[in-house]
Design a protein around this motif. Structure first.
Motif, PDB file in Angstrom:
ATOM      1  N   MET A 269       0.834  -1.218   0.000  1.00  0.00           N
ATOM      2  CA  MET A 269       0.000   0.000   0.000  1.00  0.00           C
ATOM      3  C   MET A 269       0.860   1.256   0.000  1.00  0.00           C
ATOM      4  O   MET A 269       0.565   2.226  -0.703  1.00  0.00           O
ATOM      5  CB  MET A 269      -0.961  -0.009   1.197  1.00  0.00           C
ATOM      6  CG  MET A 269      -2.066  -1.044   1.047  1.00  0.00           C
ATOM      7  SD  MET A 269      -3.289  -0.988   2.364  1.00  0.00           S
ATOM      8  CE  MET A 269      -4.239   0.473   1.926  1.00  0.00           C
ATOM      9  N   ARG A 270       1.957   1.251   0.759  1.00  0.00           N
ATOM     10  CA  ARG A 270       2.877   2.407   0.768  1.00  0.00           C
ATOM     11  C   ARG A 270       3.507   2.562  -0.619  1.00  0.00           C
ATOM     12  O   ARG A 270       3.619   3.665  -1.143  1.00  0.00           O
ATOM     13  CB  ARG A 270       4.024   2.222   1.783  1.00  0.00           C
ATOM     14  CG  ARG A 270       3.644   1.952   3.190  1.00  0.00           C
ATOM     15  CD  ARG A 270       3.143   3.087   3.973  1.00  0.00           C
ATOM     16  NE  ARG A 270       3.977   4.270   4.047  1.00  0.00           N
ATOM     17  CZ  ARG A 270       3.642   5.330   4.789  1.00  0.00           C
ATOM     18  NH1 ARG A 270       2.526   5.322   5.494  1.00  0.00           N
ATOM     19  NH2 ARG A 270       4.404   6.394   4.835  1.00  0.00           N
ATOM     20  N   TYR A 271       3.933   1.430  -1.156  1.00  0.00           N
ATOM     21  CA  TYR A 271       4.640   1.473  -2.433  1.00  0.00           C
ATOM     22  C   TYR A 271       3.771   2.140  -3.513  1.00  0.00           C
ATOM     23  O   TYR A 271       4.243   2.967  -4.290  1.00  0.00           O
ATOM     24  CB  TYR A 271       5.046   0.057  -2.866  1.00  0.00           C
ATOM     25  CG  TYR A 271       5.844   0.056  -4.140  1.00  0.00           C
ATOM     26  CD1 TYR A 271       7.208   0.345  -4.117  1.00  0.00           C
ATOM     27  CD2 TYR A 271       5.237  -0.163  -5.375  1.00  0.00           C
ATOM     28  CE1 TYR A 271       7.945   0.403  -5.285  1.00  0.00           C
ATOM     29  CE2 TYR A 271       5.960  -0.108  -6.551  1.00  0.00           C
ATOM     30  CZ  TYR A 271       7.308   0.170  -6.494  1.00  0.00           C
ATOM     31  OH  TYR A 271       8.027   0.246  -7.663  1.00  0.00           O
ATOM     32  N   TYR A 272       2.499   1.751  -3.549  1.00  0.00           N
ATOM     33  CA  TYR A 272       1.611   2.296  -4.589  1.00  0.00           C
ATOM     34  C   TYR A 272       0.900   3.576  -4.153  1.00  0.00           C
ATOM     35  O   TYR A 272       0.084   4.118  -4.910  1.00  0.00           O
ATOM     36  CB  TYR A 272       0.597   1.228  -5.036  1.00  0.00           C
ATOM     37  CG  TYR A 272       1.249   0.165  -5.890  1.00  0.00           C
ATOM     38  CD1 TYR A 272       1.648   0.449  -7.202  1.00  0.00           C
ATOM     39  CD2 TYR A 272       1.510  -1.102  -5.383  1.00  0.00           C
ATOM     40  CE1 TYR A 272       2.266  -0.508  -7.978  1.00  0.00           C
ATOM     41  CE2 TYR A 272       2.128  -2.066  -6.160  1.00  0.00           C
ATOM     42  CZ  TYR A 272       2.506  -1.761  -7.455  1.00  0.00           C
ATOM     43  OH  TYR A 272       3.133  -2.704  -8.232  1.00  0.00           O
ATOM     44  N   GLY A 273       1.212   4.055  -2.961  1.00  0.00           N
ATOM     45  CA  GLY A 273       0.620   5.314  -2.489  1.00  0.00           C
ATOM     46  C   GLY A 273      -0.885   5.223  -2.296  1.00  0.00           C
ATOM     47  O   GLY A 273      -1.606   6.206  -2.529  1.00  0.00           O
TER      48      GLY A 273
END
Ligand SMILES: NC(=O)c1ccc[n+]([C@@H]2O[C@H](COP(=O)([O-])OP(=O)(O)OC[C@H]3O[C@@H](n4cnc5c(N)ncnc54)[C@H](OP(=O)(O)O)[C@@H]3O)[C@@H](O)[C@H]2O)c1
Length: 275
Positions: A269-273
């Motif tokens: 989730m962080r990676y894809y914002g």
């Protein structure tokens, strides 16, 4: 890897007009295979050393005729690379059943049609290799590419089962899972109609899509995937799965199996914002 000779072997590559399929058809032809490449539209640059024919994998009759024509022309068929496919972006909620069916018609049922057309021939000869081009998105459900991931998960499940079913007939079945690769895939990706209008997901969708597109346009060359497929086709007893591409993305597939689920999800989730 141990190697089998390519000389005289006949291979069908679907989706050969662009990207990974084109690179694969070119490389296999240069490596001594007799290559028959197919797609809906003809390649922009004429094929070098291989034969192109029109074949829409959504059309069962076209697939049956296409495979029969190749067997008639070449006298045999030794391998198929099920590569034809496309992507669709949008929240799961914003994807209609019609859009999902359309995607599955190519990415999953297209591969099924080709497998069903070539298998009687492979079984009769007691040999043959099927390479199904999946994706790291077939190992991880990617946010805002949920239906694309679903189509590749379906391909993965079918491939795992098929491999065991046809092993006694001498037929090899393999999954190749590329990470982000610089091809026509990014430009050809569809967006679900509702993703343009539904405000609920809008900002996170745009952020995720931007990340996805940046990763693809800065991704590996399709020749790298083609080289792996060549190695698989030359291997006397290939594994079920091969990942190829960016080491971080390949690691993500491994991390999924070892990290606690919540931690893995947090990272994605962080990676894809999209947190
Ligand atoms: N690029 C990536 O980052 C990436 C990553 C992982 C997996 N993959 C997978 O790699 C495969 C190849 O994609 P690519 O990246 O090379 O994309 P691409 O450059 O867009 O090539 C896709 C190919 O599939 C063909 N195709 C699409 N629909 C078809 C249909 N109904 N019947 C026959 N051919 C059809 C296209 O030709 P026509 O439109 O002329 O039919 C084209 O030749 C796909 O299965 C994709 O899911 C790509």
């Amino acid at each position: 890897m141990a190697r089998e000779a390519a000389e005289g072997k006949v291979v069908l590559v679907t989706g050969a007009s662009s990207g990974i399929g084109r690179a694969c058809a070119d490389l296999l032809a240069r490596s001594g295979f007799t290559v028959h490449g197919t797609s809906r539209s003809a390649p922009v640059d004429p094929p070098a050393g291989w034969t192109w024919q029109e074949m829409d994998v959504r059309d069962g009759a076209a697939v049956g005729d296409g495979v029969a024509r190749i067997v008639a022309a070449a006298g045999r068929l030794d391998a198929v690379v099920n590569n034809a496919g496309f992507g669709i972006a949008g929240a799961v909620e914003d994807t209609t059943v019609g859009e999902a069916l359309d995607l599955f018609q190519t990415n999953f049922l297209g591969a099924l049609r080709v497998c069903r057309a070539v298998l009687p021939h492979f079984r009769a000869r007691g040999t043959g290799t099927i390479v199904n081009v999946s994706s790291l998105g077939g190992r991880i459900g990617l946010p805002f590419q949920g239906l694309y991931s679903a189509s590749k998960y379906a391909l993965e499940g079918m491939t795992e089962a098929l491999r065991m079913e046809v092993k006694p007939f001498g037929v090899k079945v393999v999954l190749v899972e590329p990470g982000d690769t610089r091809t026509g895939f990014t430009a050809h990706r569809q967006r679900t109609a509702l993703s343009e209008t539904n405000g609920a997901y809008r900002e996170r969708f745009i952020r995720a899509l931007q990340r996805i597109e940046e990763d693809e346009t800065g991704g590996g060359s399709p020749e790298v995937v083609a080289r792996l497929i060549l190695r698989v086709l030359r291997h006397p007893s290939p594994r079920l799965r091969y990942t190829v591409g960016n080491p971080v993305q390949r690691l993500a597939a491994v991390a999924r199996g070892v990290l606690p689920g919540r931690l893995f999800e947090w990272g994605i989730m962080r990676y894809y914002g999209v947190h």
